[in-house]
Design a protein around this motif. Structure first.
Motif, PDB file in Angstrom:
ATOM      1  N   LEU A  26     -19.867 -31.662 -29.755  1.00  0.00           N
ATOM      2  CA  LEU A  26     -20.098 -31.963 -28.314  1.00  0.00           C
ATOM      3  C   LEU A  26     -19.169 -31.067 -27.275  1.00  0.00           C
ATOM      4  O   LEU A  26     -19.357 -31.404 -26.257  1.00  0.00           O
ATOM      5  CB  LEU A  26     -19.938 -33.393 -28.193  1.00  0.00           C
ATOM      6  CG  LEU A  26     -20.764 -34.371 -29.201  1.00  0.00           C
ATOM      7  CD1 LEU A  26     -20.385 -35.795 -29.114  1.00  0.00           C
ATOM      8  CD2 LEU A  26     -22.187 -34.393 -28.864  1.00  0.00           C
ATOM      9  N   LEU A  27     -18.324 -30.337 -28.028  1.00  0.00           N
ATOM     10  CA  LEU A  27     -17.459 -29.747 -27.177  1.00  0.00           C
ATOM     11  C   LEU A  27     -17.977 -28.755 -26.435  1.00  0.00           C
ATOM     12  O   LEU A  27     -17.426 -28.418 -25.054  1.00  0.00           O
ATOM     13  CB  LEU A  27     -16.141 -29.052 -27.979  1.00  0.00           C
ATOM     14  CG  LEU A  27     -15.138 -30.261 -28.716  1.00  0.00           C
ATOM     15  CD1 LEU A  27     -14.156 -29.212 -29.669  1.00  0.00           C
ATOM     16  CD2 LEU A  27     -14.404 -30.931 -27.746  1.00  0.00           C
ATOM     17  N   GLY A  28     -18.952 -28.159 -26.932  1.00  0.00           N
ATOM     18  CA  GLY A  28     -19.946 -27.055 -25.832  1.00  0.00           C
ATOM     19  C   GLY A  28     -20.055 -27.753 -24.730  1.00  0.00           C
ATOM     20  O   GLY A  28     -20.429 -26.996 -23.512  1.00  0.00           O
ATOM     21  N   MET A  29     -20.567 -28.900 -24.580  1.00  0.00           N
ATOM     22  CA  MET A  29     -20.879 -29.663 -23.483  1.00  0.00           C
ATOM     23  C   MET A  29     -19.951 -29.633 -22.267  1.00  0.00           C
ATOM     24  O   MET A  29     -20.335 -29.761 -21.147  1.00  0.00           O
ATOM     25  CB  MET A  29     -21.658 -30.981 -23.812  1.00  0.00           C
ATOM     26  CG  MET A  29     -22.646 -31.107 -24.698  1.00  0.00           C
ATOM     27  SD  MET A  29     -23.390 -32.905 -25.019  1.00  0.00           S
ATOM     28  CE  MET A  29     -24.494 -32.524 -26.141  1.00  0.00           C
ATOM     29  N   LEU A  30     -18.699 -29.342 -22.697  1.00  0.00           N
ATOM     30  CA  LEU A  30     -17.699 -29.411 -21.724  1.00  0.00           C
ATOM     31  C   LEU A  30     -17.577 -28.360 -20.710  1.00  0.00           C
ATOM     32  O   LEU A  30     -17.063 -28.503 -19.431  1.00  0.00           O
ATOM     33  CB  LEU A  30     -16.205 -29.820 -22.280  1.00  0.00           C
ATOM     34  CG  LEU A  30     -16.077 -31.090 -23.135  1.00  0.00           C
ATOM     35  CD1 LEU A  30     -14.429 -30.915 -23.942  1.00  0.00           C
ATOM     36  CD2 LEU A  30     -16.346 -32.245 -22.279  1.00  0.00           C
ATOM     37  N   ILE A  31     -18.212 -27.312 -21.152  1.00  0.00           N
ATOM     38  CA  ILE A  31     -18.177 -25.955 -20.609  1.00  0.00           C
ATOM     39  C   ILE A  31     -19.416 -25.856 -19.595  1.00  0.00           C
ATOM     40  O   ILE A  31     -19.623 -25.052 -18.905  1.00  0.00           O
ATOM     41  CB  ILE A  31     -18.018 -24.885 -21.466  1.00  0.00           C
ATOM     42  CG1 ILE A  31     -19.126 -24.618 -22.301  1.00  0.00           C
ATOM     43  CG2 ILE A  31     -16.506 -24.959 -22.171  1.00  0.00           C
ATOM     44  CD1 ILE A  31     -19.047 -23.261 -23.166  1.00  0.00           C
ATOM     45  N   LEU A  32     -20.452 -26.809 -19.825  1.00  0.00           N
ATOM     46  CA  LEU A  32     -21.644 -27.037 -18.901  1.00  0.00           C
ATOM     47  C   LEU A  32     -21.364 -27.316 -17.545  1.00  0.00           C
ATOM     48  O   LEU A  32     -20.392 -28.282 -17.348  1.00  0.00           O
ATOM     49  CB  LEU A  32     -22.606 -27.694 -19.583  1.00  0.00           C
ATOM     50  CG  LEU A  32     -23.306 -27.174 -20.814  1.00  0.00           C
ATOM     51  CD1 LEU A  32     -24.259 -28.467 -21.222  1.00  0.00           C
ATOM     52  CD2 LEU A  32     -23.876 -25.850 -20.674  1.00  0.00           C
ATOM     53  N   PRO A  33     -21.822 -26.709 -16.448  1.00  0.00           N
ATOM     54  CA  PRO A  33     -21.454 -26.982 -14.884  1.00  0.00           C
ATOM     55  C   PRO A  33     -22.022 -28.504 -14.832  1.00  0.00           C
ATOM     56  O   PRO A  33     -23.022 -28.765 -15.459  1.00  0.00           O
ATOM     57  CB  PRO A  33     -22.034 -26.167 -14.238  1.00  0.00           C
ATOM     58  CG  PRO A  33     -23.475 -25.394 -15.281  1.00  0.00           C
ATOM     59  CD  PRO A  33     -22.669 -25.508 -16.476  1.00  0.00           C
ATOM     60  N   SER A  34     -21.535 -29.193 -13.868  1.00  0.00           N
ATOM     61  CA  SER A  34     -21.939 -30.516 -13.588  1.00  0.00           C
ATOM     62  C   SER A  34     -23.107 -30.656 -13.063  1.00  0.00           C
ATOM     63  O   SER A  34     -23.642 -31.710 -13.273  1.00  0.00           O
ATOM     64  CB  SER A  34     -20.799 -31.136 -12.500  1.00  0.00           C
ATOM     65  OG  SER A  34     -20.937 -30.525 -11.447  1.00  0.00           O
ATOM     66  N   SER A  35     -23.641 -29.541 -12.540  1.00  0.00           N
ATOM     67  CA  SER A  35     -25.121 -29.551 -11.855  1.00  0.00           C
ATOM     68  C   SER A  35     -26.191 -29.547 -12.807  1.00  0.00           C
ATOM     69  O   SER A  35     -27.391 -29.878 -12.735  1.00  0.00           O
ATOM     70  CB  SER A  35     -25.263 -28.317 -10.971  1.00  0.00           C
ATOM     71  OG  SER A  35     -25.220 -26.971 -11.935  1.00  0.00           O
ATOM     72  N   TYR A  36     -25.830 -29.249 -14.140  1.00  0.00           N
ATOM     73  CA  TYR A  36     -26.691 -29.368 -15.301  1.00  0.00           C
ATOM     74  C   TYR A  36     -27.173 -30.974 -15.593  1.00  0.00           C
ATOM     75  O   TYR A  36     -28.011 -31.279 -16.033  1.00  0.00           O
ATOM     76  CB  TYR A  36     -25.899 -28.757 -16.396  1.00  0.00           C
ATOM     77  CG  TYR A  36     -26.958 -28.646 -18.102  1.00  0.00           C
ATOM     78  CD1 TYR A  36     -27.964 -27.796 -17.929  1.00  0.00           C
ATOM     79  CD2 TYR A  36     -26.686 -30.002 -18.914  1.00  0.00           C
ATOM     80  CE1 TYR A  36     -28.600 -28.044 -19.217  1.00  0.00           C
ATOM     81  CE2 TYR A  36     -27.542 -29.856 -19.913  1.00  0.00           C
ATOM     82  CZ  TYR A  36     -28.422 -28.975 -20.102  1.00  0.00           C
ATOM     83  OH  TYR A  36     -29.280 -28.825 -21.196  1.00  0.00           O
ATOM     84  N   TRP A  37     -26.058 -31.943 -15.270  1.00  0.00           N
ATOM     85  CA  TRP A  37     -26.149 -33.173 -15.593  1.00  0.00           C
ATOM     86  C   TRP A  37     -26.601 -33.962 -14.352  1.00  0.00           C
ATOM     87  O   TRP A  37     -27.346 -35.063 -14.520  1.00  0.00           O
ATOM     88  CB  TRP A  37     -24.853 -33.599 -16.059  1.00  0.00           C
ATOM     89  CG  TRP A  37     -24.328 -33.093 -17.234  1.00  0.00           C
ATOM     90  CD1 TRP A  37     -23.300 -32.135 -17.307  1.00  0.00           C
ATOM     91  CD2 TRP A  37     -24.671 -33.239 -18.512  1.00  0.00           C
ATOM     92  NE1 TRP A  37     -23.157 -31.552 -18.626  1.00  0.00           N
ATOM     93  CE2 TRP A  37     -23.772 -32.316 -19.633  1.00  0.00           C
ATOM     94  CE3 TRP A  37     -25.846 -33.963 -19.321  1.00  0.00           C
ATOM     95  CZ2 TRP A  37     -23.871 -32.281 -20.789  1.00  0.00           C
ATOM     96  CZ3 TRP A  37     -25.835 -33.817 -20.542  1.00  0.00           C
ATOM     97  CH2 TRP A  37     -25.021 -32.987 -21.403  1.00  0.00           C
ATOM     98  N   LEU A  38     -26.303 -33.486 -13.372  1.00  0.00           N
ATOM     99  CA  LEU A  38     -26.309 -34.176 -12.026  1.00  0.00           C
ATOM    100  C   LEU A  38     -27.836 -33.788 -11.157  1.00  0.00           C
ATOM    101  O   LEU A  38     -27.906 -32.554 -11.243  1.00  0.00           O
ATOM    102  CB  LEU A  38     -25.222 -34.167 -11.103  1.00  0.00           C
ATOM    103  CG  LEU A  38     -23.928 -34.847 -11.517  1.00  0.00           C
ATOM    104  CD1 LEU A  38     -22.752 -34.487 -10.526  1.00  0.00           C
ATOM    105  CD2 LEU A  38     -24.202 -36.275 -12.143  1.00  0.00           C
ATOM    106  N   ILE A  39     -28.692 -34.777 -10.911  1.00  0.00           N
ATOM    107  CA  ILE A  39     -29.882 -33.977  -9.865  1.00  0.00           C
ATOM    108  C   ILE A  39     -29.212 -34.032  -8.618  1.00  0.00           C
ATOM    109  O   ILE A  39     -28.648 -35.083  -8.009  1.00  0.00           O
ATOM    110  CB  ILE A  39     -30.637 -35.228  -9.951  1.00  0.00           C
ATOM    111  CG1 ILE A  39     -31.325 -35.607 -11.547  1.00  0.00           C
ATOM    112  CG2 ILE A  39     -31.986 -35.111  -9.301  1.00  0.00           C
ATOM    113  CD1 ILE A  39     -32.389 -36.448 -11.814  1.00  0.00           C
ATOM    114  N   PRO A  40     -29.290 -33.108  -7.831  1.00  0.00           N
ATOM    115  CA  PRO A  40     -28.853 -32.929  -6.482  1.00  0.00           C
ATOM    116  C   PRO A  40     -29.457 -34.211  -5.830  1.00  0.00           C
ATOM    117  O   PRO A  40     -30.617 -34.031  -5.445  1.00  0.00           O
ATOM    118  CB  PRO A  40     -29.189 -31.446  -5.998  1.00  0.00           C
ATOM    119  CG  PRO A  40     -29.399 -30.898  -7.330  1.00  0.00           C
ATOM    120  CD  PRO A  40     -30.089 -31.818  -8.298  1.00  0.00           C
ATOM    121  N   ASN A  41     -28.665 -34.817  -5.050  1.00  0.00           N
ATOM    122  CA  ASN A  41     -29.106 -35.909  -4.080  1.00  0.00           C
ATOM    123  C   ASN A  41     -28.483 -35.499  -2.597  1.00  0.00           C
ATOM    124  O   ASN A  41     -28.018 -34.538  -2.375  1.00  0.00           O
ATOM    125  CB  ASN A  41     -28.571 -37.279  -4.474  1.00  0.00           C
ATOM    126  CG  ASN A  41     -27.190 -37.357  -4.695  1.00  0.00           C
ATOM    127  OD1 ASN A  41     -26.389 -36.526  -4.192  1.00  0.00           O
ATOM    128  ND2 ASN A  41     -26.765 -38.155  -5.362  1.00  0.00           N
TER     129      ASN A  41
END
Length: 227
Positions: A26-41
């Motif tokens: 799961l450590l690799g997920m820490l370097i992913l940008p937040s835009s990968y997880w969040l839908i732009p509102n």
């Protein structure tokens, strides 16, 4: 001693006897940008638009391409002050931006770092800045004194301006709110009081944005003067 060559790949990691075998997956997920997880509102798009506008404006105030990265520092200061100003408008929340302890802790380090950088690296420019261009020779000693005093009181003016504006609005809201029990018998006065409180709260929302913007812009201007 390894009994098997492949035993080095066995998942045996633990912290405080808690198995952490597959945590590395799961450590690799820490370097992913937040835009990968969040839908732009709408709120995130509005915040990104505000940051881009501030960046373009601060970029024009800063002198030289070497200082372009400094604009993000001033955007962060704007965000911190704006966040604290907004929180102070909610009931029973401590308004930290209305106290000199908070405002001076922001203004003084900035001013001190600008002064040290300017006098160490651009000494001649700092001396020339004490006398505005076109000053008559007879007024030069007075202009040096005036410019020196104005430079010294800059952090105090930054801090007092922000704190005083936040205190003034909150005092008006408190004074108007305390008059409520005295006019409970008059429905018209209560309606006027509620309307005035709403208008004053809208004004305080605008003041909280303006004061955070003024603080960030003045800090940016002070930094551009030392180059």
């Amino acid at each position: 001693m390894m009994t098997n060559l492949f035993s080095s790949f066995d998942p045996t990691s633990n912290i405080f006897n808690i198995p952490m075998n597959w945590l590395s997956t799961l450590l690799g997920m820490l370097i992913l940008p937040s835009s990968y997880w969040l839908i732009p509102n709408r709120s995130s798009l509005m915040w990104n638009l505000l940051i881009n506008k501030l960046y373009n404006e601060f970029k024009t105030l800063l002198v030289g391409n070497k200082n372009m990265g400094s604009s993000f520092m001033f955007i962060s200061v704007f965000s911190i002050i704006l966040f604290n100003n907004f929180l102070g408008l909610f009931p029973y929340i401590f308004t930290s931006s209305s106290h000199l302890t908070f405002t001076l802790s922001l203004a003084l380090p900035f001013w001190l770092s600008f002064m040290l950088y300017g006098w160490i690296n651009n000494t001649q420019h700092m001396f020339a800045h004490l006398v505005p261009q076109g000053t008559p020779p007879i007024l030069m000693p007075f202009m040096v004194c005036i410019e020196t005093i104005s430079n010294i009181i800059r952090p105090l003016t930054l801090a007092v301006r922000l704190a005083a504006n936040m205190i003034a609005g909150h005092l008006l809201l408190t004074l108007l709110g305390n008059t409520g029990p005295m006019i409970m018998n008059s429905a018209i006065l209560i309606q006027i009081l509620i309307l005035s409180q709403i208008l004053l709260l809208i004004l305080e929302l605008a003041v909280s944005i303006i004061q955070s913007y003024v603080f960030a812009v003045l800090t940016t201007l002070y930094s551009s003067e030392v180059n």
